[in-house]
Scaffold this motif. Sequence first.
Motif, short mmCIF file in Angstrom:
data_model
loop_
_atom_site.label_atom_id
_atom_site.label_comp_id
_atom_site.label_asym_id
_atom_site.label_seq_id
_atom_site.Cartn_x
_atom_site.Cartn_y
_atom_site.Cartn_z
N UNK A 1 0.83 -1.17 0.02
CA UNK A 1 -0.05 -0.12 -0.04
C UNK A 1 0.87 1.26 0.05
N UNK A 2 2.06 1.22 0.37
CA UNK A 2 3.12 2.30 0.33
C UNK A 2 3.48 2.62 -1.19
N UNK A 3 3.18 1.81 -2.11
CA UNK A 3 3.54 1.66 -3.33
C UNK A 3 5.37 2.05 -3.48
N UNK A 4 6.05 1.55 -2.46
CA UNK A 4 7.44 1.42 -2.34
C UNK A 4 8.01 0.15 -2.42
N UNK A 5 9.10 -0.14 -2.67
CA UNK A 5 9.95 -1.39 -2.67
C UNK A 5 10.40 -1.81 -3.80
N UNK A 6 11.78 -2.43 -3.79
CA UNK A 6 12.36 -3.15 -4.92
C UNK A 6 12.07 -4.48 -5.07
N UNK A 7 12.61 -5.32 -6.16
CA UNK A 7 12.20 -6.58 -6.47
C UNK A 7 12.24 -7.51 -5.45
N UNK A 8 11.52 -8.67 -5.45
CA UNK A 8 11.96 -9.88 -4.78
C UNK A 8 12.56 -10.77 -6.07
N UNK A 9 13.62 -11.49 -5.04
CA UNK A 9 14.47 -12.20 -6.01
C UNK A 9 13.61 -13.44 -6.70
N UNK A 10 12.63 -13.87 -5.82
CA UNK A 10 11.55 -14.78 -6.40
C UNK A 10 10.49 -14.42 -5.59
N UNK A 11 9.22 -14.88 -6.34
CA UNK A 11 7.98 -14.83 -5.97
C UNK A 11 7.04 -15.92 -6.32
N UNK A 12 6.45 -16.55 -5.08
CA UNK A 12 5.63 -17.63 -5.43
C UNK A 12 4.10 -17.41 -4.89
N UNK A 13 3.15 -17.49 -5.74
CA UNK A 13 1.60 -17.71 -5.46
C UNK A 13 1.42 -18.92 -5.23
N UNK A 14 1.16 -19.41 -4.12
CA UNK A 14 0.75 -20.98 -3.65
C UNK A 14 -0.68 -20.88 -3.56
N UNK A 15 -1.42 -21.69 -4.55
CA UNK A 15 -2.77 -21.81 -4.66
C UNK A 15 -3.36 -22.94 -3.83
N UNK A 49 -1.54 -8.14 1.50
CA UNK A 49 -1.97 -7.16 0.76
C UNK A 49 -0.63 -6.12 1.06
N UNK A 50 0.29 -6.27 1.82
CA UNK A 50 1.46 -5.34 2.08
C UNK A 50 0.82 -4.19 2.69
N UNK A 51 -0.28 -4.26 3.53
CA UNK A 51 -0.64 -2.83 4.01
C UNK A 51 0.04 -2.53 5.36
N UNK A 52 0.82 -3.28 5.91
CA UNK A 52 1.78 -2.88 6.99
C UNK A 52 3.30 -3.34 6.90
N UNK A 53 3.78 -2.91 5.65
CA UNK A 53 4.86 -3.30 5.43
C UNK A 53 5.68 -2.34 4.54
N UNK A 54 7.02 -2.06 4.91
CA UNK A 54 7.84 -1.24 3.90
C UNK A 54 9.16 -2.16 3.60
N UNK A 55 9.09 -1.99 2.20
CA UNK A 55 10.11 -2.78 1.70
C UNK A 55 11.30 -1.93 1.00
N UNK A 56 12.60 -2.50 1.22
CA UNK A 56 13.74 -1.98 0.78
C UNK A 56 13.50 -1.44 -0.28
N UNK A 57 14.49 -0.30 -0.68
CA UNK A 57 14.39 -0.10 -2.06
C UNK A 57 15.34 -1.02 -2.81
N UNK A 58 16.05 -1.63 -2.34
CA UNK A 58 16.85 -2.77 -3.16
C UNK A 58 16.09 -4.01 -3.22
N UNK A 59 14.99 -4.06 -2.35
CA UNK A 59 14.15 -5.28 -2.56
C UNK A 59 14.47 -6.28 -1.66
N UNK A 60 14.16 -7.49 -1.91
CA UNK A 60 14.33 -8.84 -0.89
C UNK A 60 15.01 -9.75 -1.68
N UNK A 61 16.28 -10.34 -1.25
CA UNK A 61 16.90 -11.12 -1.76
C UNK A 61 16.48 -12.84 -1.36
#
Length: 306
Positions: free
Chosen positions: A29-43, A67-79
């Motif tokens: 919800x901050x619309x801030x944050x770099x990339x995730x090295x990998x993202x897995x949407x598990x169904x 939904x990322x509503x209480x989260x601040x992600x680094x500009x470098x993302x998440x490794x």
Amino acid sequence: MSLANAYLTLSGAVDADITRGERLAHRTTYRIGGPAAMLAVCHTPAALSRAIEVLGAQGVEWVVMGKGSNLLVSDAGFDGCVIVLGREFSRIEVLAEDNKIVAGAAVPLSRVVTAATKASMSGLEFACGIPGTLGGAVSMDAGTRREWIGRRIESLVVFRPGRGLMRVWGTDVEWGYRWTSLGGADIVLEATLALDPGDRTQITAQMERLLARRRATQPMGKPCCGSVFRNPPGDRGAAQLVEACGLKGYSSGGAQVSDVHANFVVNNGTATAADVLAVMRAMHDRVREATGVDLQPEVKFLGFTS
């Protein structure tokens, strides 16, 4: 760590959507944050279990995101790997005769509140206007100073790495201010909420009053994550302490202490995570210098080294 091996093992092999390098600003919800090295949407639970098994075997750090509503992600993302709960965790069932709702952790909290209102069930009015998923709300015991969601949890289905699926009764969980006794690795998959019979007109009226108050006292229309600091013990909340230090409107780069609510830091459109941190540090340090109160963050951080 072999993230590449984890990616190759999971791609196409489980009921999950696996991607590389997705920018997390699109998922907060901050619309801030770099990339995730990998993202897995598990169904499915099986896909979630397999993903965590593979990630563990490959030494890849992972985290579950709603939904990322209480989260601040680094500009470098998440490794590491960001896990998102998908299809089977997005179901909701209304048990009208029992005044209960059974919902998956990926269901937006707003949808649960709406379902309760339509079924004339009372007890979730306080949650109207709170963003995020049901799973996130349960994990942090979301609510107000007087009411919180833990009081309405009859039972939970959680996934505990190494042990699998477990049912946990709400009475066996300690619920506190923005805190629960659930294990740090426990992943909430489903919740059964026990509500009260009510009058839909009265429920709706109460929600409208609460929403009107939120609109008047909280910033609307600008990306933010809600309150950035927990309210400390005592009569004065974090917002009052920050405002008393004259920090309403204080800014760094594109991040600003809201003019409406001094415990909200908003993104004026160009904010980076570094900007938000700079504003939060100023708020924290000024309050500590003036009052001795050591404000503790309510927002969670992802991808920061310290």
